[in-house]
Scaffold this motif. Structure first.
Motif, mmCIF file in Angstrom:
data_model
loop_
_atom_site.group_PDB
_atom_site.id
_atom_site.type_symbol
_atom_site.label_atom_id
_atom_site.label_comp_id
_atom_site.label_asym_id
_atom_site.label_seq_id
_atom_site.Cartn_x
_atom_site.Cartn_y
_atom_site.Cartn_z
ATOM 1 N N ILE A 28 39.230 47.333 -83.307
ATOM 2 C CA ILE A 28 40.167 46.592 -82.250
ATOM 3 C C ILE A 28 41.393 47.328 -81.998
ATOM 4 O O ILE A 28 42.010 48.038 -82.833
ATOM 5 N N SER A 29 41.648 47.705 -80.627
ATOM 6 C CA SER A 29 43.140 48.291 -80.373
ATOM 7 C C SER A 29 43.790 47.545 -79.294
ATOM 8 O O SER A 29 43.062 46.683 -78.396
ATOM 9 N N LEU A 30 45.033 47.545 -79.495
ATOM 10 C CA LEU A 30 45.956 46.633 -78.582
ATOM 11 C C LEU A 30 46.814 47.704 -77.892
ATOM 12 O O LEU A 30 47.344 48.504 -78.339
ATOM 13 N N VAL A 35 49.503 51.431 -73.211
ATOM 14 C CA VAL A 35 50.385 52.404 -73.929
ATOM 15 C C VAL A 35 49.709 51.542 -75.375
ATOM 16 O O VAL A 35 49.836 50.460 -75.644
ATOM 17 N N ASP A 36 49.244 52.462 -76.450
ATOM 18 C CA ASP A 36 48.875 51.756 -77.554
ATOM 19 C C ASP A 36 50.173 51.056 -78.413
ATOM 20 O O ASP A 36 51.184 51.682 -78.547
ATOM 21 N N LEU A 37 49.669 49.804 -78.835
ATOM 22 C CA LEU A 37 50.817 49.139 -79.659
ATOM 23 C C LEU A 37 50.637 49.616 -81.056
ATOM 24 O O LEU A 37 49.815 49.241 -81.698
ATOM 25 N N VAL A 61 55.509 41.773 -81.099
ATOM 26 C CA VAL A 61 55.713 42.405 -80.056
ATOM 27 C C VAL A 61 57.162 41.670 -79.776
ATOM 28 O O VAL A 61 57.319 40.477 -79.846
ATOM 29 N N THR A 62 58.170 42.676 -79.538
ATOM 30 C CA THR A 62 59.618 42.192 -79.066
ATOM 31 C C THR A 62 59.512 42.169 -77.492
ATOM 32 O O THR A 62 59.396 43.401 -77.047
ATOM 33 N N ALA A 63 59.694 40.788 -77.134
ATOM 34 C CA ALA A 63 59.645 40.896 -75.464
ATOM 35 C C ALA A 63 60.894 41.520 -74.839
ATOM 36 O O ALA A 63 62.056 41.442 -75.259
ATOM 37 N N LEU A 72 48.850 43.047 -71.324
ATOM 38 C CA LEU A 72 48.590 43.034 -72.808
ATOM 39 C C LEU A 72 47.022 43.246 -72.588
ATOM 40 O O LEU A 72 46.271 42.135 -72.102
ATOM 41 N N THR A 73 46.393 44.259 -73.140
ATOM 42 C CA THR A 73 44.974 44.381 -73.398
ATOM 43 C C THR A 73 44.479 44.672 -74.671
ATOM 44 O O THR A 73 45.143 45.424 -75.686
#
Length: 294
Positions: A28-30, A35-37, A61-63, A72-73
């Motif tokens: 899994i990639s987020l 842009v990669d998290l 994640v900081t909003a 977000l994908t």
């Protein structure tokens, strides 16, 4: 992530993606807007059947206010698929509006009787700002409109200026549900107003050679008026002027003139003229002088 509750800018949120029942386990990639998290952690659990595995990926994640509307994908991939399986959500981030500003009050000096049409504008914010006008802390207007395309809120105030508004503080406040406190802009207005009354007092009858003492009083004005005296076409300069504080922050003006009369002045017009350079105001009081001869 909770898709029903908006995020608040500045707060941290846990995002989790699950790829269930894969063989072999999924990778899994987020991503946020492609842009990669970084910092995501993955682990596997048993699937619904033997030899199937669930892959979990989590990242904090900081909003940010700039995240509103971004995507977000989550990509899940293994040897059984030629292209990653994807799911996408759109971020809904709440953040405060920008400080408001006022349109239509180019100068702090305003003449009494004028109708001011003022516009308070606040850009940004999610949701857009609510706006309210106050005068000396009293709420004048809480009716605002939203321009979604322009991403701003507007509140238009129509205010008829009176002398009582002199030195009043006009404020506009903007806020939304995530504002820590309202943002505001305040303008103190100076109102120019004319005296309502001009009063000439004293006796206009005298014997030749006697001294004539007359007084001319102007009720409060801002700025204070100046007073001139005329006897016929001749200006009288032997005067004493006194100014005192009056209502609404204005000043009263009292001018006293002393004049020795002669028989040639009988029947002449005595004029008290009040004028105000700030408002271009002018007003007179006049009466006929009677001189008795010995």
């Amino acid at each position: 992530m909770d898709l029903t509750t908006p995020w608040v800018a500045g707060k941290k949120y846990l995002v989790e993606c699950v790829a269930p029942d894969a063989k072999p386990e999924a990778d899994i990639s987020l991503y946020k807007d492609g842009v990669d998290l970084t910092g995501a952690m993955s682990f596997t659990t048993s699937g619904s059947k033997d030899k199937l595995l669930n892959t979990h990926a989590e990242v904090t994640v900081t909003a940010l206010r700039s995240d509103h509307g971004r995507e977000l994908t989550c990509h899940a991939n293994n040897e059984a698929v030629s292209q990653p399986v994807m799911t996408t959500v759109t971020m809904n981030v709440y953040y405060p509006p920008e400080p408001p500003y006022i349109i239509g009050l180019d100068r702090d000096e305003v003449k009494a009787g004028r109708l001011l049409v003022l516009e308070c504008v606040s850009h940004g914010g999610n949701p857009l700002a609510t706006l309210q006008w106050t005068k000396e802390g009293e709420v004048l207007s809480t009716t605002w409109g939203e321009e979604v395309v322009g991403q701003k809120s507007r509140n238009i105030l129509r205010l008829k200026i009176t002398p009582a508004d002199n030195q009043a503080e006009l404020s506009c406040e903007s806020a939304n549900i995530v504002s820590l406190s309202p943002l505001s802009i305040t303008r103190k207005i100076t109102v120019f107003f004319d005296p309502e009354e001009l009063t000439l007092s004293g006796s206009l009858e005298a014997v030749e050679g006697q001294v004539l003492n007359l007084s001319c009083h102007a009720s409060p004005s801002n700025p204070p008026v100046k007073i001139r005296w005329w006897l016929g076409y001749k200006e009288l300069n032997n005067t004493i002027v006194k100014m005192e504080e009056g209502e609404n922050g204005g000043m009263t003006t009292t001018s006293t003139v002393t004049h020795w009369v002669s028989r040639e002045e009988n029947g002449l017009r005595l004029t008290c003229e009040a004028f105000n350079n700030g408002t271009h105001f002018s007003k007179i009081q006049a009466a006929k002088l009677t001189v008795y001869c010995k």
